[in-house]
Design an enzyme around this catalytic site. Structure first.
Site, short mmCIF file in Angstrom:
data_model
loop_
_atom_site.label_atom_id
_atom_site.label_comp_id
_atom_site.label_asym_id
_atom_site.label_seq_id
_atom_site.Cartn_x
_atom_site.Cartn_y
_atom_site.Cartn_z
CB THR A 63 -67.42 46.77 10.30
OG1 THR A 63 -66.98 48.07 9.87
CG2 THR A 63 -67.60 46.76 11.81
CE1 TYR A 116 -48.26 44.62 17.50
CE2 TYR A 116 -49.95 45.76 18.77
CZ TYR A 116 -49.29 44.60 18.44
OH TYR A 116 -49.64 43.43 19.05
#
Length: 320
Positions: free
Chosen positions: A232, A160
Site C-alpha cells: 500500500t 526467498y
C-alpha cells in the site's frame, strides 16, 4: 484559512525534501512521496516509472470489503502463528511508524496456514491512523473505515532469503491486518508498542523494543477475510496475500491521541507537520474475489463456495 496554511507548509516541506536529495536518485524516490497533495497517492504512479503499478495495477490494495461480495470458502484453514517473542526497532519513517523485527533472531517469528501455501517470516509491522476517530484504516468494511489499522508483513521464507527479494515475486509477501477500535481497555502488547513509539516523535528517530509478543498482539479469533493484492506504499507491488482478521484490536483514546502528536519532519526546526491520515484510500477490487472462512447462515445450497450476504460491521465497532 488554517487548512490553506497547512497545505502550503506541507508543500514547502515536500519541496525542500525533494531538493535536498537531488544528488542521489535512489534516496530521492524513496523519500519524495507523502499521503497528501502533489506527492500523494493519486500521483505515486506518475512520480517514478518504477511505481507505475500504483496507477495502472489491477490488483491494488487496500480495498473496501463489500459484505455482499464476500465468498465463503470451506477450504480455508486456520492461520497458524508462532508464540515466541521478538526484538527490534521502532522507527518514525516520516510517513508511518514501523517496527522492524530483528532478522538475526535464532527463532524468527513466522505464520502459515489459512490461504498460504508457504511459511512466512515476519519482517516488520506498520501502523496507519487518522486525524479523527472516523478515519485511519486503509481497508474499509462496507465503506466504513476504522480509527487504526495494524499490519504485520511477512515474506516467503521457503523461497526467498530477504523481504526485498520476496516482494518482487508472486506469493512473496503475506500481511496480517488488524483493525483498531476505541475501547476503555488496551491490549498489553499494543501498550508496549505505544510506549516505544512515544520515544520517536520525529522522522528518523528510532527506539529499541524487546520481547514483543506478536501472537498476543493479535485478537483471539480464527475468522478472517483474504484476497490477493499489493503493497500500500510505493511501488505498490502486486505480490501480497492479505489476511484481514475479523476481530478488532481495542485501542484507548489516549493512545490514538499520542499517535496523532507524532511529526513527519526531521526535527522541530522544520514546519510543524503532524503524521496524520497516513493511509492510502481503497482501490478498485476489479475482478478479484474476497474469500472468508466465516461460516455462512444455514442454506440449502450444495455449492462449496457461497456468498455471505448477511455479513456486516458489528454496531459496537462503528465510530460515529
Amino acid at each position: 484559512m488554517t487548512m490553506r496554511v497547512e497545505y502550503i507548509l506541507r508543500s514547502i516541506y515536500v519541496f525542500s525534501t525533494f531538493t535536498t536529495v537531488l544528488g542521489d536518485s535512489k534516496t530521492l524516490w524513496s523519500q519524495w512521496w507523502t499521503y497528501y497533495g502533489i506527492s500523494g497517492p493519486d500521483y505515486w504512479g506518475l512520480l517514478n516509472q518504477d511505481w507505475s503499478l500504483c496507477s495502472r495495477g489491477q490488483h491494488q490494495s487496500p480495498v473496501d470489503i463489500n459484505p455482499r461480495n464476500l465468498v465463503f470458502d470451506p477450504n480455508l484453514r486456520p492461520v497458524r502463528i508462532d508464540a515466541h517473542r521478538v526484538n527490534g526497532s521502532v522507527v518514525n519513517t516520516g510517513n508511518d511508524i514501523t517496527f522492524f523485527i530483528n532478522e538475526t533472531e535464532n527463532q524468527p517469528f513466522a505464520f502459515t496456514g489459512g490461504p498460504l501455501s508457504y511459511t512466512y517470516r515476519a519482517n516488520h509491522i506498520k501502523l496507519h491512523f487518522g486525524k479523527i476517530d472516523q478515519l485511519g484504516s486503509e481497508h474499509t468494511v462496507g465503506g466504513r473505515p476504522f480509527p487504526l489499522e495494524l499490519q504485520i508483513y511477512g515474506y516467503n521464507a521457503e523461497l526467498y532469503s530477504t523481504f526485498k527479494d520476496a516482494q518482487m515475486s508472486s506469493h512473496g509477501v503475506a500481511t496480517l491486518a488488524i483493525f483498531g477500535i476505541i475501547g476503555e481497555h488496551s491490549n498489553m502488547e499494543f501498550e508496549n508498542l505505544i510506549q516505544a513509539i512515544n520515544l520517536v516523535p520525529f522522522k528518523d528517530n528510532s527506539a529499541t523494543l524487546s520481547e514483543l509478543s506478536i501472537k498476543h498482539l493479535l485478537p483471539d479469533s480464527y475468522d478472517y477475510m483474504t484476497y490477493e493484492g499489493s503493497m500500500t506504499q510505493p511501488g505498490c507491488l502486486e505480490t501480497v496475500t492479505w489476511i484481514l482478521l475479523n476481530k478488532p484490536l481495542s485501542v484507548r483514546k489516549d493512545q490514538l491521541m499520542m499517535l496523532r502528536k507524532l511529526h513527519e519532519a526531521v526535527d522541530s526546526g522544520n514546519p510543524s507537520l503532524l503524521m496524520e491520515n497516513n493511509f492510502r484510500p481503497p482501490m478498485p477490487v476489479n475482478r478479484r474475489t474476497v474469500r472468508t472462512n466465516i461460516q455462512p447462515q444455514k442454506t440449502t445450497s450444495t455449492c462449496n463456495m457461497q456468498k455471505l450476504a448477511f455479513y456486516e460491521v458489528n454496531d459496537r465497532y462503528r465510530v460515529r
